[in-house]
Design a protein around this motif. Structure first.
Motif, mmCIF file in Angstrom:
data_model
loop_
_atom_site.group_PDB
_atom_site.id
_atom_site.type_symbol
_atom_site.label_atom_id
_atom_site.label_comp_id
_atom_site.label_asym_id
_atom_site.label_seq_id
_atom_site.Cartn_x
_atom_site.Cartn_y
_atom_site.Cartn_z
ATOM 1 N N VAL A 59 45.875 -24.111 5.038
ATOM 2 C CA VAL A 59 44.929 -24.140 6.453
ATOM 3 C C VAL A 59 43.839 -23.463 6.509
ATOM 4 C CG1 VAL A 59 46.484 -23.238 7.973
ATOM 5 C CG2 VAL A 59 44.897 -25.105 8.783
ATOM 6 N N LEU A 61 40.917 -22.225 8.988
ATOM 7 C CA LEU A 61 40.666 -22.271 10.639
ATOM 8 C C LEU A 61 39.507 -21.649 11.114
ATOM 9 C CD1 LEU A 61 43.411 -21.619 13.190
ATOM 10 C CD2 LEU A 61 41.305 -19.998 13.037
ATOM 11 N N VAL A 71 41.661 -31.341 13.822
ATOM 12 C CA VAL A 71 42.208 -31.338 12.777
ATOM 13 C C VAL A 71 42.015 -32.293 11.541
ATOM 14 C CG1 VAL A 71 44.548 -30.406 13.868
ATOM 15 C CG2 VAL A 71 44.334 -32.940 13.311
ATOM 16 N N THR A 73 42.365 -33.403 7.184
ATOM 17 C CA THR A 73 43.297 -33.288 5.993
ATOM 18 C C THR A 73 42.555 -33.902 4.680
ATOM 19 O OG1 THR A 73 45.550 -33.758 5.197
ATOM 20 C CG2 THR A 73 44.379 -35.502 6.303
ATOM 21 N N PRO A 111 50.146 -31.159 12.844
ATOM 22 C CA PRO A 111 49.500 -29.788 13.350
ATOM 23 C C PRO A 111 49.315 -29.932 14.888
ATOM 24 C CG PRO A 111 48.003 -31.330 12.081
ATOM 25 C CD PRO A 111 49.374 -31.671 12.002
ATOM 26 N N ALA A 115 50.718 -27.090 17.604
ATOM 27 C CA ALA A 115 49.777 -26.509 18.746
ATOM 28 C C ALA A 115 50.545 -26.707 19.962
ATOM 29 C CB ALA A 115 48.538 -27.093 18.691
ATOM 30 N N LEU A 134 40.828 -27.120 12.199
ATOM 31 C CA LEU A 134 41.936 -26.626 11.061
ATOM 32 C C LEU A 134 41.796 -28.019 10.227
ATOM 33 C CD1 LEU A 134 44.892 -26.613 13.308
ATOM 34 C CD2 LEU A 134 43.860 -24.650 12.389
ATOM 35 N N PHE A 136 43.327 -29.023 6.119
ATOM 36 C CA PHE A 136 44.372 -28.891 5.214
ATOM 37 C C PHE A 136 44.153 -29.527 3.938
ATOM 38 C CE2 PHE A 136 45.772 -28.792 9.688
ATOM 39 C CZ PHE A 136 46.813 -28.057 9.870
ATOM 40 N N ILE A 152 53.283 -27.815 6.364
ATOM 41 C CA ILE A 152 52.135 -28.056 7.350
ATOM 42 C C ILE A 152 52.441 -27.442 8.644
ATOM 43 C CG2 ILE A 152 50.774 -29.725 8.668
ATOM 44 C CD1 ILE A 152 51.556 -31.813 6.612
ATOM 45 N N GLU A 153 53.691 -27.387 9.023
ATOM 46 C CA GLU A 153 54.020 -26.991 10.527
ATOM 47 C C GLU A 153 54.278 -25.319 10.488
ATOM 48 O OE1 GLU A 153 57.063 -30.757 11.064
ATOM 49 O OE2 GLU A 153 57.926 -28.810 10.574
ATOM 50 N N THR A 156 50.532 -24.061 10.097
ATOM 51 C CA THR A 156 49.911 -24.146 11.426
ATOM 52 C C THR A 156 50.378 -23.119 12.391
ATOM 53 O OG1 THR A 156 49.518 -26.424 10.934
ATOM 54 C CG2 THR A 156 49.200 -25.556 13.217
ATOM 55 N N LEU A 160 47.919 -20.274 14.145
ATOM 56 C CA LEU A 160 47.507 -20.236 15.259
ATOM 57 C C LEU A 160 48.196 -19.208 16.170
ATOM 58 C CD1 LEU A 160 48.344 -24.218 16.609
ATOM 59 C CD2 LEU A 160 45.933 -22.882 15.992
#
Length: 402
Positions: A59, A61, A71, A73, A111, A115, A134, A136, A152-153, A156, A160
């Motif tokens: 990712v 940012l 976001v 992708t 994502p 957050a 963001l 990805f 992904i999680e 992120t 963050l």
């Protein structure tokens, strides 16, 4: 970073530049995972033995001057309309999740959900932190049971957390990812995938107690034993947000309730005869899988430590049989992959991931990898299935800044 990591991180930066018209200030990444053994035990407070793999989601940012999040992708297979940036105010996220999550494209719920969950977990006023953009990019196969979603999680979450100055440990960030997947996406998964992605170690698996979140590093010893872990991706796509996964989880909850325990972690094989008198046959078999799978995880850890990886084959095979017959989450393509690998001399093989598609894994002597690849390809062709994608994975490090 490996050459592949450099390319994927570069793809994330390029997408950031294309979609947002400026440069990212940093990139972070997190791996997918293979679960060596311990399927559907995590949300039952049980035991799992995953390891992070070399395939990663990156990712890119940059902070914003306002308090909004956007976001974007570039994931393979995402329609151009779906891949367009999705935007929300940080203060709006609590109204979107979970009540209005269907208003958000599914890919963006991951994502944005992280957050939202991170702001709540750290008790952050959304107006006190910078907004973010963001973008990805990933080389984690999607829908193959290698936890592209957790990658992904986790990516992120670490991005963050660093950007917002959030001081949460990896277990807490894993809980953030799980909440995002459960409530923002609507997939009733456990915490294994997020913990593996965040806490992975090179050349090792993570033996995770999903109740306490205590994690122990277990050396795998694949290289020293001349073994490779082969992934046979069937190409059959699955989605944890659809019914089959939720139905299995509900059956587990019924079984625990029938025995008066908080979770199936508290059930032993000795309890199964009594359970058979209390529930229907389907519920009984679902519970039997989880209870015996927990024991197989413990046996695998002990065997790895005492005898090494060449001795765990029978446990892998028994795990697949239990998922096929008791939990009923295999599909013909997965069974074909497992049978072909074993016929070609694999030490052991099983489906991995939530089931209903995805991938099988096979533990294979290095000099038998080509034979397993050829056998699986031939078996799929003979059955009229589309050709599988076959590759090896290496136990790798967890989420980090690139």
């Amino acid at each position: 970073m490996t050459a592949t990591d450099t390319r994927t991180a570069g793809a994330a930066r390029a997408l950031f530049r294309e979609r947002f018209g400026t440069e990212a200030t940093g990139t972070w990444s997190a791996p997918g995972r293979v679960n060596l053994i311990g399927e559907h035990t995590d949300y039952n407070d049980g035991f799992v033995l995953p390891f992070a793999i070399q395939h990663r989601t990156h990712v890119a940012l940059a902070p914003r001057a306002d308090h909004r999040i956007r976001v974007a992708t570039g994931f393979p297979g995402a329609a151009e309309s779906d891949a367009a940036p999705v935007e929300a105010g940080l203060a709006e996220l609590h109204a979107l999740f979970p009540a209005r999550r269907d208003e958000i494209p599914e890919w963006a719920r991951y994502p944005l959900g992280v957050a939202w969950a991170l702001l709540e977990a750290a008790a952050i006023d959304p107006g006190s932190v910078a907004g973010v953009d963001l973008a990805f990019a990933s080389d984690v196969p999607v829908g193959a049971g290698l936890s592209s979603s957790a990658a992904i999680e986790a990516a992120t979450a670490v991005a963050l957390a660093e950007t917002w100055g959030v001081d949460l440990d990896r277990a807490a960030l894993a809980r953030v990812g799980r909440r995002a997947e459960n409530e923002a996406v609507g997939a009733p998964t456990g915490i294994m995938d997020q913990m593996a992605s965040l806490r992975g170690r090179a050349d090792a698996a993570i033996f995770l107690d999903c109740r306490s979140l205590e994690a122990q590093v277990v050396d795998l010893g694949f290289a020293a034993a001349g073994l490779e872990l082969v992934v046979i991706d069937t190409g059959v796509k699955h989605s944890h947000a659809t019914g089959g996964y939720g139905e299995r989880r509900a059956a587990c909850e019924r079984g625990a309730a029938a025995l008066g325990v908080p979770a199936l972690r508290d059930v032993t094989p000795d309890d199964l005869p009594r359970l058979a008198q209390l529930v229907d046959d389907v519920t009984f078999r679902r519970v039997r899988h989880v209870v015996t799978e927990d024991q197989r995880v413990l046996d695998t850890v002990r065997t790895l430590r005492e005898q090494g990886p060449t001795a765990i084959g029978d446990l892998l095979v028994a795990s697949h049989a239990s998922m096929r017959d008791d939990f009923e989450i295999s599909v013909p393509e997965l069974d074909t992959a497992v049978d072909a690998a074993l016929s070609a001399g694999a030490v052991g093989a099983r489906m991995t991931g939530g089931g209903f598609g995805g991938a099988a894994i096979a533990l294979v002597a290095r000099d038998r990898v080509d034979a397993v690849r050829d056998a699986a390809t031939a078996a799929f062709a003979a059955s009229g299935f589309a050709a599988p994608t076959i590759f090896t994975v290496t136990p790798s490090a967890g989420a980090a800044r690139d």
